[in-house]
Design a protein around this motif. Structure first.
Motif, PDB file in Angstrom:
ATOM      1  N   LYS A  77       0.840  -1.188   0.000  1.00 20.04           N
ATOM      2  CA  LYS A  77       0.000   0.000   0.000  1.00 20.04           C
ATOM      3  C   LYS A  77       0.875   1.238   0.000  1.00 20.04           C
ATOM      4  CE  LYS A  77      -2.099   1.306   3.883  1.00 20.04           C
ATOM      5  NZ  LYS A  77      -1.937   2.669   3.832  1.00 20.04           N
ATOM      6  N   THR A  78       0.243   2.387  -0.069  1.00 14.82           N
ATOM      7  CA  THR A  78       0.951   3.650   0.038  1.00 14.82           C
ATOM      8  C   THR A  78       0.082   4.637   0.797  1.00 14.82           C
ATOM      9  OG1 THR A  78       2.299   5.259  -1.166  1.00 14.82           O
ATOM     10  CG2 THR A  78       0.175   4.656  -2.158  1.00 14.82           C
ATOM     11  N   ASP A  79       0.631   5.772   1.132  1.00 19.97           N
ATOM     12  CA  ASP A  79      -0.121   6.802   1.856  1.00 19.97           C
ATOM     13  C   ASP A  79      -1.191   7.419   0.959  1.00 19.97           C
ATOM     14  OD1 ASP A  79       1.486   6.434   4.097  1.00 19.97           O
ATOM     15  OD2 ASP A  79       2.834   8.086   3.599  1.00 19.97           O
ATOM     16  N   CYS A 132      -6.362   1.382  -1.522  1.00 24.88           N
ATOM     17  CA  CYS A 132      -5.588   0.559  -0.577  1.00 24.88           C
ATOM     18  C   CYS A 132      -6.357   0.380   0.724  1.00 24.88           C
ATOM     19  CB  CYS A 132      -4.241   1.207  -0.258  1.00 24.88           C
ATOM     20  SG  CYS A 132      -3.184   1.499  -1.679  1.00 24.88           S
ATOM     21  N   LYS A 170       2.215  -6.898   5.200  1.00 24.41           N
ATOM     22  CA  LYS A 170       1.920  -5.667   4.460  1.00 24.41           C
ATOM     23  C   LYS A 170       3.105  -4.737   4.566  1.00 24.41           C
ATOM     24  CE  LYS A 170      -0.509  -2.972   7.964  1.00 24.41           C
ATOM     25  NZ  LYS A 170      -1.723  -2.250   8.293  1.00 24.41           N
ATOM     26  N   ASN A 226       4.170  -0.504   3.453  1.00 16.66           N
ATOM     27  CA  ASN A 226       3.820   0.794   2.905  1.00 16.66           C
ATOM     28  C   ASN A 226       5.028   1.273   2.101  1.00 16.66           C
ATOM     29  OD1 ASN A 226       3.364   3.547   2.438  1.00 16.66           O
ATOM     30  ND2 ASN A 226       2.194   3.774   4.324  1.00 16.66           N
ATOM     31  N   GLU A 249       7.020   4.268   3.088  1.00 16.83           N
ATOM     32  CA  GLU A 249       7.972   4.105   4.187  1.00 16.83           C
ATOM     33  C   GLU A 249       9.172   3.229   3.808  1.00 16.83           C
ATOM     34  OE1 GLU A 249       5.568   2.520   7.337  1.00 16.83           O
ATOM     35  OE2 GLU A 249       4.288   4.293   7.392  1.00 16.83           O
TER      36      GLU A 249
END
Length: 102
Positions: free
Chosen positions: A25-27, A32, A52, A54, A57
């Protein structure tokens, strides 16, 4: 679902796990955030470790796995990528592929 916090942690995980699911996922990604609970719910049905990460990060993982969008669900078997699902993921197909490596 366990969280990968560094690229080194990812390398150790892929080396030590025979099979696994990786949710990427991403911000600020509403797709997501909407998909994550559905994938987490599958964890009870399949005896496969779920992870998971990110990519905001841990950006190295995006480059090393050739990830150009989010979300991405990757299945690994015997240390190799077995299946890849990106952006709009069909849950039935994901379940079918999880069943294959069960």
């Amino acid at each position: 679902m366990q969280v990968i916090k560094s690229f080194e942690e990812w390398l150790e995980t892929i080396e030590n796990q025979r099979k696994l699911l990786l949710f990427v996922k991403t911000d600020h990604c509403s797709v997501c955030d909407g998909l994550l609970p559905k994938v987490v719910a599958l964890e009870e049905e399949y005896p496969i470790p779920f992870y998971k990460v990110n990519v905001a990060e841990v950006p190295e993982i995006a480059g090393q796995l050739s990830l150009f969008t989010a979300p991405v669900v990757l299945l690994f078997h015997e240390g190799k990528e077995y299946a890849r699902f990106a952006r709009f993921i069909q849950m039935q197909e994901l379940k079918r592929r999880l069943g294959e490596i069960r």
